[in-house]
Motif scaffolding. Structure first.
Motif, PDB file in Angstrom:
ATOM      1  N   PRO A   9      31.768  22.608  72.488  1.00 29.88           N
ATOM      2  CA  PRO A   9      31.068  21.334  72.651  1.00 29.88           C
ATOM      3  C   PRO A   9      31.194  20.434  71.422  1.00 29.88           C
ATOM      4  N   GLN A  10      31.522  21.010  70.282  1.00 30.10           N
ATOM      5  CA  GLN A  10      31.636  20.227  69.054  1.00 30.10           C
ATOM      6  C   GLN A  10      33.019  19.584  68.900  1.00 30.10           C
ATOM      7  N   CYS A  11      34.074  20.404  68.908  1.00 33.01           N
ATOM      8  CA  CYS A  11      35.427  19.882  68.632  1.00 33.01           C
ATOM      9  C   CYS A  11      36.312  19.823  69.872  1.00 33.01           C
ATOM     10  N   ARG A  12      35.829  20.304  71.016  1.00 36.70           N
ATOM     11  CA  ARG A  12      36.545  20.290  72.294  1.00 36.70           C
ATOM     12  C   ARG A  12      37.810  21.156  72.297  1.00 36.70           C
ATOM     13  N   ALA A  13      37.905  22.119  71.392  1.00 39.06           N
ATOM     14  CA  ALA A  13      39.039  23.044  71.378  1.00 39.06           C
ATOM     15  C   ALA A  13      38.859  24.054  72.513  1.00 39.06           C
ATOM     16  N   LEU A  14      39.945  24.384  73.182  1.00 38.41           N
ATOM     17  CA  LEU A  14      39.908  25.383  74.248  1.00 38.41           C
ATOM     18  C   LEU A  14      39.563  26.730  73.640  1.00 38.41           C
ATOM     19  N   GLN A  15      38.598  27.412  74.231  1.00 35.59           N
ATOM     20  CA  GLN A  15      38.130  28.702  73.739  1.00 35.59           C
ATOM     21  C   GLN A  15      38.823  29.841  74.488  1.00 35.59           C
TER      22      GLN A  15
END
Length: 143
Positions: free
Chosen positions: A59-65
């Motif tokens: 939710p912070q940096c929108r990087a795929l987890q």
């Protein structure tokens, strides 16, 4: 104020992995940590990030987890855990998820996100194929 189509596009846009200014690049050490099951985002370090929001993006940096391999196919595809499945809803969910995580959309991202995208896409494909066919769905329910 917003039409139904505008709301739908806005909803998709909020889920879409947008590039975030100031996002730091991965070092070799960060990339190896990304592959471990850390409790936070592999990219920005926000604690508890994989469990927050939509579960696919920080939710912070929108990087795929990384994908949650323990998540069952019914919850992934947003279906009731039952033999009876609405195949139209299942197909819509499959298309929605593939628009979010398909590897083609991650060609300009870091290698880590490319790898996660492949894993997510494979998981979504497996879930869709399993739940679409009654025999495999029944076997999955029993297992």
């Amino acid at each position: 104020m917003w039409s139904g189509r505008s709301r739908a596009l806005l909803r998709v846009w909020e889920l879409w992995p947008a590039g975030v200014p100031g996002r730091r690049l991965l070092s070799c050490n960060a990339a190896s940590q990304a592959r471990s099951n850390s409790p936070g985002c592999w990219n920005c370090g926000v604690p508890g990030a994989p469990g927050l929001g939509d579960g696919f993006f920080c939710p912070q940096c929108r990087a795929l987890q990384p994908p949650d391999r323990a998540r069952d196919y019914f919850s992934l595809m947003d279906c009731n855990r039952s033999f009876r499945v609405d195949t139209t809803k299942l197909q819509r969910r499959y298309q929605e998820l593939q628009r979010l995580v398909h590897p083609d959309f991650f060609s300009q991202r870091s290698q880590t996100e490319k790898d996660f995208s492949e894993k997510h896409s494979t998981l979504v494909n497996d879930a869709y194929k399993t739940l679409l066919a009654p025999l495999s769905r029944g076997l999955y329910l029993v297992s």
